[in-house]
Design a protein around this motif. Structure first.
Motif, mmCIF file in Angstrom:
data_model
loop_
_atom_site.group_PDB
_atom_site.id
_atom_site.type_symbol
_atom_site.label_atom_id
_atom_site.label_comp_id
_atom_site.label_asym_id
_atom_site.label_seq_id
_atom_site.Cartn_x
_atom_site.Cartn_y
_atom_site.Cartn_z
ATOM 1 N N ARG A 564 0.853 -1.184 0.000
ATOM 2 C CA ARG A 564 0.000 0.000 0.000
ATOM 3 C C ARG A 564 0.887 1.231 0.000
ATOM 4 O O ARG A 564 1.938 1.254 0.649
ATOM 5 C CB ARG A 564 -0.919 0.015 1.223
ATOM 6 N N PHE A 565 0.424 2.254 -0.699
ATOM 7 C CA PHE A 565 1.248 3.457 -0.815
ATOM 8 C C PHE A 565 0.376 4.603 -1.309
ATOM 9 O O PHE A 565 -0.764 4.422 -1.760
ATOM 10 C CB PHE A 565 2.426 3.236 -1.770
ATOM 11 N N THR A 566 0.948 5.787 -1.219
ATOM 12 C CA THR A 566 0.334 6.988 -1.800
ATOM 13 C C THR A 566 1.034 7.275 -3.119
ATOM 14 O O THR A 566 2.257 7.417 -3.171
ATOM 15 C CB THR A 566 0.469 8.196 -0.858
ATOM 16 N N GLN A 567 0.260 7.344 -4.182
ATOM 17 C CA GLN A 567 0.812 7.562 -5.532
ATOM 18 C C GLN A 567 0.534 8.997 -5.962
ATOM 19 O O GLN A 567 -0.613 9.440 -6.001
ATOM 20 C CB GLN A 567 0.175 6.574 -6.515
ATOM 21 N N ARG A 568 1.608 9.717 -6.301
ATOM 22 C CA ARG A 568 1.482 11.092 -6.801
ATOM 23 C C ARG A 568 1.889 11.078 -8.282
ATOM 24 O O ARG A 568 3.035 10.777 -8.606
ATOM 25 C CB ARG A 568 2.365 12.043 -6.001
ATOM 26 N N TYR A 569 0.948 11.423 -9.113
ATOM 27 C CA TYR A 569 1.144 11.313 -10.575
ATOM 28 C C TYR A 569 0.990 12.681 -11.221
ATOM 29 O O TYR A 569 0.123 13.481 -10.844
ATOM 30 C CB TYR A 569 0.114 10.350 -11.167
ATOM 31 N N SER A 570 1.842 12.959 -12.209
ATOM 32 C CA SER A 570 1.714 14.189 -13.007
ATOM 33 C C SER A 570 2.162 13.888 -14.428
ATOM 34 O O SER A 570 3.110 13.128 -14.653
ATOM 35 C CB SER A 570 2.555 15.318 -12.408
ATOM 36 N N ALA A 571 1.452 14.488 -15.398
ATOM 37 C CA ALA A 571 1.796 14.348 -16.814
ATOM 38 C C ALA A 571 1.200 15.552 -17.535
ATOM 39 O O ALA A 571 -0.013 15.753 -17.511
ATOM 40 C CB ALA A 571 1.250 13.048 -17.400
ATOM 41 N N GLY A 572 2.058 16.338 -18.189
ATOM 42 C CA GLY A 572 1.559 17.547 -18.842
ATOM 43 C C GLY A 572 0.997 18.503 -17.810
ATOM 44 O O GLY A 572 1.657 18.881 -16.844
ATOM 45 N N HIS A 573 -0.278 18.894 -17.978
ATOM 46 C CA HIS A 573 -0.947 19.784 -17.030
ATOM 47 C C HIS A 573 -1.808 19.026 -16.026
ATOM 48 O O HIS A 573 -2.560 19.637 -15.271
ATOM 49 C CB HIS A 573 -1.829 20.785 -17.795
ATOM 50 N N TYR A 574 -1.709 17.703 -16.017
ATOM 51 C CA TYR A 574 -2.567 16.897 -15.154
ATOM 52 C C TYR A 574 -1.819 16.502 -13.881
ATOM 53 O O TYR A 574 -0.625 16.179 -13.924
ATOM 54 C CB TYR A 574 -3.031 15.647 -15.902
#
Length: 615
Positions: A564-574
């Motif tokens: 289990r983990f916290t996922q921080r995602y970014s791509a472009g402006h998202y």
């Protein structure tokens, strides 16, 4: 016979695992087109006509060269000289060289005519190739359209059967009239009749596909073509098609060839001047005559002057044929212009209503579900429920046909421009319709964007992998066999790091290798659908960045554990942040992902909406 959707998905999954002998996924449309295009009879015929036109040019070019002649005479004769019979043997050889010096430039115009004819044959070949590529694309899209329509209708029939069973129970209990049950029988008969008609159409479409490609239409995916910038300008599109349309090019080249034929006919009005050189190579006559030519060379110039009306008629014929060819080209130009305008308007309207067809499906799903609840409460009639179910199927059918029509219309326009084959290689993009839109359960687009279902997982004892974050009251972890490859101490953590790296690098092949071969994504999607969807998300993301925080591990057995983990995602402006759980199993000594799900945020009863870009 067409298998139902669950059976086809099961067959695809088994074949993907190597449990079936035949592959589950057919080749993409561009590969199919390139593979079978040159095998078509019409293409082979056009290729043969092109080679014949090239051979004709070779023949015409030979008219510019002199002709060489050799003759040899071997005769035995009985002559009579001054009343005395003589047996005479003649052995004689001659050579001649003949060259047409002038014929009114007829040969030059004939060569130009042959060149234009060859160019017309080349354009005909391009036209046939584009037409066959369009026919394959149309057949491919037609099979997919009919299969999706049948899946939707089968789901509608299943829902009607459930309602029929409910009505039958009410009729047996004497709560409603038996006429209501007859109504459901009528609706089911109508649906099953339509299903039979669709099954017959699908059989015809699949047979046509086999004729064109020589392959079975297995697990085809809805084809699509990315629009180009110039496609939105109708004037630029018409101009481009006028310049590149193979049929127009062929018609104009034939008109030019007929114009060159006029020059050939005019050349017949001029005198033909021939230069010839004759030389005797050898002469042996026994007995030797009193006088004979033993060695000789002769240069001769001859002029032929044509008379009569034959050449005048030939010239008139050439003029009329040129005018007819030019008129055919002008007529074809008008037809192509009308066809372009009509196709473009249809494509523009189809694209404009595409979002509306999806909204119609969503609304019809809600109405059908609500009417069933209202029927249970006695607020709606059974006829209202039946009409709502039929409206839902019609909405799904319109959505499916809209996607297929966009592809075929765009392919037909590209075929007119002679660009379809190239576009399939460079701008082909499969279209994925959300599976929930084919079902009868109300669909929420905001929540459907999440790649996996949200599960409210119960709390469980966990072990912090980071010593600095280990809680004081944490329970000790189960025993770990550190001697085993991929042990729980480091295996899943390292695999998770590599999984993140493959995702961030956009390497779908490496990303896919972390999952089980028969990975089940949930939400009713097949492994194949999940793979196609994730391939687009992983490979097309703009500068993705993924960070894992608060990583925790829980071991269930020696071969099963969870992270289990916290996922921080970014791509472009998202950007987005989610809590996630990944379940691992050990397969062939390597930890593989068996399940993946988003967890609810702390203190929340429902997970926030996610998007597919952030699985």
């Amino acid at each position: 016979m067409t298998l139902p959707l669950p059976a086809r998905r099961l067959a695809a999954a088994l074949a993907a695992c190597g449990l079936l002998g035949t592959p589950a996924l057919a080749a993409p449309l561009p590969v199919v087109v390139d593979k079978v295009l040159l095998q078509q009879p019409s293409v082979r015929s056009a290729q043969a006509l092109l080679r014949a036109a090239e051979a004709q040019i070779t023949q015409v070019r030979s008219d510019f060269l002199p002709s060489l002649g050799l003759s040899y005479r071997n005769s035995d004769a009985r002559d009579e000289t001054q009343g005395r019979p003589v047996d005479r043997n003649v052995r004689r050889s001659d050579a001649s060289l003949r060259w047409n010096v002038f014929n009114g430039a007829a040969d030059t115009h004939r060569l130009r005519s042959a060149g234009f004819t060859r160019d017309a044959a080349d354009a005909d070949l391009d036209s046939v190739l584009e037409q066959v590529a369009f026919e394959i694309t149309e057949a491919y899209a037609d099979v997919v359209r009919l299969r999706q329509t049948m899946d939707s209708l089968q789901a509608t029939i299943a829902r009607q059967e459930r309602v029929e069973a409910n009505v039958a129970q009410r009729v047996d209990a004497g709560r409603i009239s038996s006429a209501e049950l007859d109504l459901m029988h009528v609706r089911l008969i109508q649906s099953r009749t339509l299903l039979g008609q669709l099954r017959a159409q699908l059989g015809t479409a699949e047979y046509r596909y086999r004729l064109l490609t020589g392959e079975a239409p297995n697990d085809l995916i809805t084809p699509g073509i990315r629009p180009a910038k110039g496609d939105a300008d109708i004037d630029a599109l018409v101009e481009r098609i006028h310049e590149r349309n193979p049929r127009l090019r062929a018609a104009l080249q034939r008109s030019s060839a007929r114009k060159a034929d006029i020059g050939v006919a005019r050349g017949s009005f001029f005198p033909a001047v021939d230069l010839s050189l004759n030389k005797r190579l050898d002469n042996n006559t026994i007995p030797v005559p009193v006088s004979d030519t033993d060695r000789a060379a002769q240069l001769q110039v001859s002029i032929d002057i044509p008379l009569g009306g034959k050449n005048l008629g030939r010239h008139t014929e050439a003029i009329e044929r040129h005018q007819a060819a030019q008129a055919d080209a002008d007529d074809l130009l008008m037809k192509v212009s009308r066809e372009i305008t009509d196709l473009y308007r249809q494509l523009a309207e189809t694209r404009e209503i595409a979002p509306l067809t999806e909204q119609r499906v969503i609304a019809a799903q809600r109405v059908a579900a609500a009417y069933e609840l209202h029927f249970e409460a006695g607020r709606r009639s059974l006829n209202d429920v039946s009409i709502a179910q039929e409206d839902l199927f019609n909405a799904q059918r319109a959505l499916i046909e809209n996607h297929a029509q966009q592809t075929t219309l765009q392919a037909q326009l590209l075929s007119l421009a002679g660009e379809l084959r190239e576009t399939l290689r460079t701008r082909y993009q499969p279209v994925f319709i959300a599976p929930e839109l084919f079902g009868t359960t109300p669909y929420n687009p905001a929540l459907a964007a999440a790649p996996v279902p949200v599960v409210d997982a119960p709390p469980a004892p966990e072990m912090e992998l980071s010593p600095a974050n280990t809680p004081k009251a944490a329970k000790p972890a189960p025993p770990i066999n550190t001697a085993e490859e991929g042990s729980t101490a480091s295996g899943p953590e390292q695999r998770l790091t590599a999984w993140v790296a493959a995702w961030a690098a956009g390497d779908f092949a490496a990303y896919r290798a972390f999952y089980l071969a028969n990975f089940q994504p949930g939400k009713g999607r097949s492994t194949l659908e999940w793979e196609n969807e994730r391939r687009l998300r992983v490979s097309q993301a703009q500068s993705p960045a993924i960070r894992i925080d608060n990583l925790k591990l829980r071991q269930h057995t020696a071969d099963r554990m969870s992270t289990r983990f916290t996922q921080r995602y970014s791509a472009g402006h998202y950007r987005d942040t989610v809590r996630k759980q990944i379940d691992w199993v050990k397969e062939d000594g390597q930890w593989k992902i068996a399940a993946e799900r988003v967890l609810p945020q702390a203190g929340a009863h429902a997970a926030p909406a996610q998007t597919e870009a952030s699985q």
